[in-house]
Design an enzyme around this catalytic site. Structure first.
Site: not given
Length: 403
Positions: A288, A299
């Site tokens: 992402h 993340e």
């Protein structure tokens, strides 16, 4: 459940018109961010549709129509008299984060300056979030399940995952799926700025210690998904196999992920489990990677939790480093980029990455693209991550087509 394959890809991005343009220019290290935005400056609606079509569509729908046309041509669907399937068995699911924002702004300006009678008659059908899916369905006579998905920056990936499920459960034999967004408007710029989500330096450098926010962009990505047996029976060229999909919610905060990335990690594990694979099978992650301090750190934590001891060995790169954040279109554009990366066995780079942050020790593929160096006795596997405001997480597991 039925196996789902990708037979066509299309995209309009700040790097140009065309999915392969995106893949080739990103792989070559081109960055399309100018004046702190990722605008589709090469896109002229007049080159891709009639004046009537353009007039009846917000820019996000125009982008979606163009990407869908490319994907359909790529799948070999256009050029004949009929679709390769019963139209009632073909769906269309196009996601967006905001929808027809420019239409809304223009209509409000006319309302304020000239009164209610000045509001355009087409305001509602052009501003609604399902307008992209409706326009593609109408243009190509798709009579199966057709609707929009609205889940912020996860919308494009959610649309593709939902399309996958639609085929697997037998509700359709094929689905035109993706995302479209055109959020480069004064309101969007101001809203994201006061939220302190966008970069003040005008640079997208995901996972770099100097990152300070995302770059707002626009664009569209569309995939043609088909039941594998049906696609093979019609002699379709298979670009990739969509092996797994999972969606989770953080239930943590409207805009910030939990620091440990647990919701994202759950979606990654879920996509692998859905594919019948595990962490040892992952060869690449299209992250992402927004270039925001909280998201990139969370993340990284999620990827580390899922991959364990292999985390530092699996290449991770962010398309947003080259084109900015396309909001609801991001997941679909990144899925298309991942399909082509697997096909060509090349890992595009995370542009702008140069300085490591303590505790973020993944292989972010800095500087330049590199070959996808994996065991050629089995198809390469990638995860494509998408996370959205509201705590929405969607992950796709994509496998390269057999050589």
């Amino acid at each position: 459940m039925r196996e789902v394959v990708v037979t066509g890809v299309g995209a309009v991005t700040p790097l140009g018109v065309g999915a392969r343009t995106l893949h080739e220019r990103w792989s070559a290290g081109s960055c399309a961010i100018e004046n702190a935005e990722g605008a589709c400056t090469d896109f002229d609606p007049a080159e891709h549709m009639s004046k009537k079509e353009a007039r009846r569509a917000d820019r996000f729908t125009q982008l979606g129509l163009t990407a869908a046309d490319e994907a359909l041509r790529d799948a070999g669907w256009l050029g004949g008299d009929e679709l390769p399937y019963d139209p009632a068995r073909v769906g269309c699911i196009i996601g967006t984060g905001i929808g027809g924002l420019q239409t809304i702004q223009d209509a409000l300006a006319k309302l304020d300056s000239r009164g209610p009678t000045a509001v355009p008659a087409l305001c509602v059908p052009t501003m609604m979030g399902n307008a992209g899916a409706a326009a593609v369905s109408l243009k190509h006579g798709l009579l199966g399940p057709t609707f929009g998905v609205v889940s912020a920056c996860a919308a494009g990936a959610h649309a593709i995952g939902t399309a996958m499920r639609t085929i697997q459960t037998g509700d359709a034999d094929a689905v035109v799926a993706g995302g479209a967004e055109a959020g480069l408007t004064p309101l969007a710029r101001a809203a994201f700025s006061v939220l302190e989500a966008t970069s003040t330096t005008g640079i997208s450098r995901p996972f770099d210690v100097r990152r300070d926010g995302f770059i707002l962009g626009e664009g569209s990505g569309v995939l043609i998904l088909e039941d594998a047996e049906s696609a093979e029976r019609r002699g379709a060229r298979i670009l990739a196999r969509l092996r797994g999909y999972a969606a989770t919610s953080d239930a943590h905060h409207l805009t910030a992920p939990p620091a440990d990335g647990r919701g994202a990690a759950a979606a990654m594990r879920g996509a692998l489990a859905d594919a019948g694979l595990d962490a040892a099978d992952v060869d690449y992650i299209n992250a992402h990677g927004t270039s925001t301090p909280l998201n990139d750190r969370a993340e990284t934590a999620a990827i580390t939790a899922v991959l364990g001891a292999r985390a530092g060995q699996v290449p991770v790169s962010s398309t947003k480093s080259a084109i900015g954040h396309l909001l609801g279109a991001a997941g679909a554009v990144e899925a298309a980029a991942t399909v082509l990366a697997l096909r060509d066995r090349v890992i595009p780079p995370t542009l702008g990455w140069a300085e490591r942050e303590e505790g973020m020790d993944l292989d972010y593929v800095p500087d330049s693209a590199r070959p996808l160096d994996t065991d050629r006795s089995k198809p390469a596997v990638a995860l494509s991550n998408s996370f959205g405001f509201g705590g929405h997480n969607a992950v796709l597991c994509i496998e390269a087509a057999a050589a």
